[in-house]
Design a protein around this motif. Structure first.
Motif, PDB file in Angstrom:
ATOM      1  N   VAL A 167       0.836  -1.210   0.000  1.00 50.86           N
ATOM      2  CA  VAL A 167       0.000   0.000   0.000  1.00 50.86           C
ATOM      3  C   VAL A 167       0.869   1.258   0.000  1.00 50.86           C
ATOM      4  O   VAL A 167       0.619   2.214  -0.748  1.00 50.86           O
ATOM      5  CB  VAL A 167      -0.961  -0.003   1.205  1.00 50.86           C
ATOM      6  CG1 VAL A 167      -1.701   1.333   1.310  1.00 50.86           C
ATOM      7  CG2 VAL A 167      -1.957  -1.148   1.082  1.00 50.86           C
ATOM      8  N   ALA A 168       1.923   1.263   0.823  1.00 51.19           N
ATOM      9  CA  ALA A 168       2.799   2.431   0.896  1.00 51.19           C
ATOM     10  C   ALA A 168       3.512   2.671  -0.424  1.00 51.19           C
ATOM     11  O   ALA A 168       3.629   3.818  -0.888  1.00 51.19           O
ATOM     12  CB  ALA A 168       3.814   2.250   2.026  1.00 51.19           C
ATOM     13  N   LEU A 169       3.987   1.595  -1.053  1.00 49.14           N
ATOM     14  CA  LEU A 169       4.684   1.735  -2.336  1.00 49.14           C
ATOM     15  C   LEU A 169       3.763   2.324  -3.402  1.00 49.14           C
ATOM     16  O   LEU A 169       4.155   3.247  -4.140  1.00 49.14           O
ATOM     17  CB  LEU A 169       5.207   0.369  -2.792  1.00 49.14           C
ATOM     18  CG  LEU A 169       5.941   0.342  -4.136  1.00 49.14           C
ATOM     19  CD1 LEU A 169       7.243   1.129  -4.063  1.00 49.14           C
ATOM     20  CD2 LEU A 169       6.218  -1.098  -4.571  1.00 49.14           C
ATOM     21  N   LEU A 170       2.538   1.812  -3.476  1.00 52.82           N
ATOM     22  CA  LEU A 170       1.593   2.337  -4.458  1.00 52.82           C
ATOM     23  C   LEU A 170       1.266   3.804  -4.185  1.00 52.82           C
ATOM     24  O   LEU A 170       1.119   4.602  -5.118  1.00 52.82           O
ATOM     25  CB  LEU A 170       0.315   1.497  -4.459  1.00 52.82           C
ATOM     26  CG  LEU A 170       0.436   0.084  -5.041  1.00 52.82           C
ATOM     27  CD1 LEU A 170      -0.837  -0.712  -4.785  1.00 52.82           C
ATOM     28  CD2 LEU A 170       0.722   0.135  -6.541  1.00 52.82           C
ATOM     29  N   SER A 171       1.161   4.170  -2.916  1.00 54.28           N
ATOM     30  CA  SER A 171       0.838   5.558  -2.578  1.00 54.28           C
ATOM     31  C   SER A 171       1.985   6.495  -2.946  1.00 54.28           C
ATOM     32  O   SER A 171       1.759   7.640  -3.342  1.00 54.28           O
ATOM     33  CB  SER A 171       0.510   5.688  -1.089  1.00 54.28           C
ATOM     34  OG  SER A 171       1.667   5.551  -0.278  1.00 54.28           O
ATOM     35  N   GLU A 172       3.225   6.010  -2.811  1.00 54.06           N
ATOM     36  CA  GLU A 172       4.387   6.827  -3.181  1.00 54.06           C
ATOM     37  C   GLU A 172       4.374   7.151  -4.667  1.00 54.06           C
ATOM     38  O   GLU A 172       4.921   8.159  -5.105  1.00 54.06           O
ATOM     39  CB  GLU A 172       5.676   6.089  -2.831  1.00 54.06           C
ATOM     40  CG  GLU A 172       5.942   5.962  -1.337  1.00 54.06           C
ATOM     41  CD  GLU A 172       7.046   4.961  -1.039  1.00 54.06           C
ATOM     42  OE1 GLU A 172       7.873   4.721  -1.946  1.00 54.06           O
ATOM     43  OE2 GLU A 172       7.072   4.421   0.082  1.00 54.06           O
ATOM     44  N   HIS A 173       3.742   6.274  -5.453  1.00 51.82           N
ATOM     45  CA  HIS A 173       3.654   6.463  -6.903  1.00 51.82           C
ATOM     46  C   HIS A 173       2.201   6.704  -7.305  1.00 51.82           C
ATOM     47  O   HIS A 173       1.783   6.261  -8.380  1.00 51.82           O
ATOM     48  CB  HIS A 173       4.214   5.236  -7.617  1.00 51.82           C
ATOM     49  CG  HIS A 173       5.650   4.967  -7.308  1.00 51.82           C
ATOM     50  ND1 HIS A 173       6.690   5.554  -7.993  1.00 51.82           N
ATOM     51  CD2 HIS A 173       6.225   4.200  -6.348  1.00 51.82           C
ATOM     52  CE1 HIS A 173       7.848   5.145  -7.497  1.00 51.82           C
ATOM     53  NE2 HIS A 173       7.595   4.323  -6.497  1.00 51.82           N
ATOM     54  N   CYS A 174       1.459   7.390  -6.454  1.00 55.78           N
ATOM     55  CA  CYS A 174       0.034   7.605  -6.673  1.00 55.78           C
ATOM     56  C   CYS A 174      -0.243   8.155  -8.073  1.00 55.78           C
ATOM     57  O   CYS A 174       0.404   9.097  -8.528  1.00 55.78           O
ATOM     58  CB  CYS A 174      -0.493   8.576  -5.617  1.00 55.78           C
ATOM     59  SG  CYS A 174      -2.267   8.823  -5.688  1.00 55.78           S
ATOM     60  N   GLY A 175      -1.199   7.517  -8.764  1.00 55.60           N
ATOM     61  CA  GLY A 175      -1.556   7.939 -10.105  1.00 55.60           C
ATOM     62  C   GLY A 175      -0.801   7.206 -11.192  1.00 55.60           C
ATOM     63  O   GLY A 175      -1.180   7.265 -12.358  1.00 55.60           O
TER      64      GLY A 175
END
Length: 237
Positions: free
Chosen positions: A168-176
């Protein structure tokens, strides 16, 4: 004023598509720099320093992947691939090659403009504050506290395993950004093996359940089968 507009380099050899996309972008108050070949695109990229690039892969002088490789040598300028190639392998190749997103022709103007807004916002955010948005990430009713490694949905804490949190954190760091399975696996586990994709999918199913998302319901993470996952950064109306 023109100088304050976001500048978009549009690399597209089809005159009709180029005209439609240019008109759409200009009506949304973007400045458009058009190019119909990869060679011209490289020159304009270096001279105009665009805020984002919309890139067709089927260019007359060379494959658009050549431009993507050129742009990624020393730049993080967001690149959205706009292509008629709809095969999963083409999408994965472009995304792993450094593209921020991949839109398949035919496309809707609303979708393309949403993708442009998202990559520009994400890129500007990284330029302003570095890799992570301070100590917290917030979109709609999802909040991530990076320092405490906690995730909250609708005000309640969601208890995630260490691996689930890392995803979840990794995806949020690359949000969009649409992240391929291999990029997520590398970021979370550091290596890939035969069962990696299945392991990722099982973890995502657990995350979805813990987030309280019912089957078929929309949520914060989009899955494109055969390609990867994207943390949705576009606020819902």
């Amino acid at each position: 004023m023109t100088n304050n507009k976001y500048k978009i380099l549009l690399v597209e050899d089809d005159a009709n598509v180029r005209s439609v996309v240019s008109t759409m972008l200009e009506s949304a108050d973007y400045q458009v720099v058009p190019a119909e070949t990869c060679a011209l695109a490289k020159t304009l990229f270096a001279s105009h320093l665009p805020d984002a690039v919309i890139l067709d892969l089927g260019l007359p002088d060379m494959d658009g992947m050549e431009f993507l490789s050129f742009a990624r040598r020393d730049s993080l300028t967001p690149v959205i691939v706009l292509s008629a190639r709809s095969d999963d392998q083409d999408k994965v190749r472009a995304l792993d090659g450094g593209a921020n997103d991949y839109v398949t022709k035919p496309f809707s103007s609303a979708e393309l403009l949403a993708r442009v807004r998202t990559v520009l916002r994400n890129y500007q955010h990284r330029a302003d504050s570095g890799k992570l948005p301070g100590g917290r990430f917030h979109v709609r009713d999802l909040v991530i506290d990076y320092d405490a490694r906690q995730v909250f949905v609708r005000g309640g804490e969601v208890k995630l395993s260490q691996t689930e949190y890392n995803i979840v954190a990794l995806l949020s760091e690359h949000c969009g950004k649409m992240m391929t399975y291999s990029a997520i696996i590398k970021g979370v586990w550091g290596r890939s093996d035969e069962g990696s994709v299945k392991r990722l999918q099982v973890n995502m199913a657990n995350i979805r359940k813990k987030f309280g998302v019912k089957p078929g319901g929309s949520w914060y993470i989009t899955n494109e089968l055969g390609v990867g996952y994207r943390m949705n950064g576009e606020k819902e109306e």
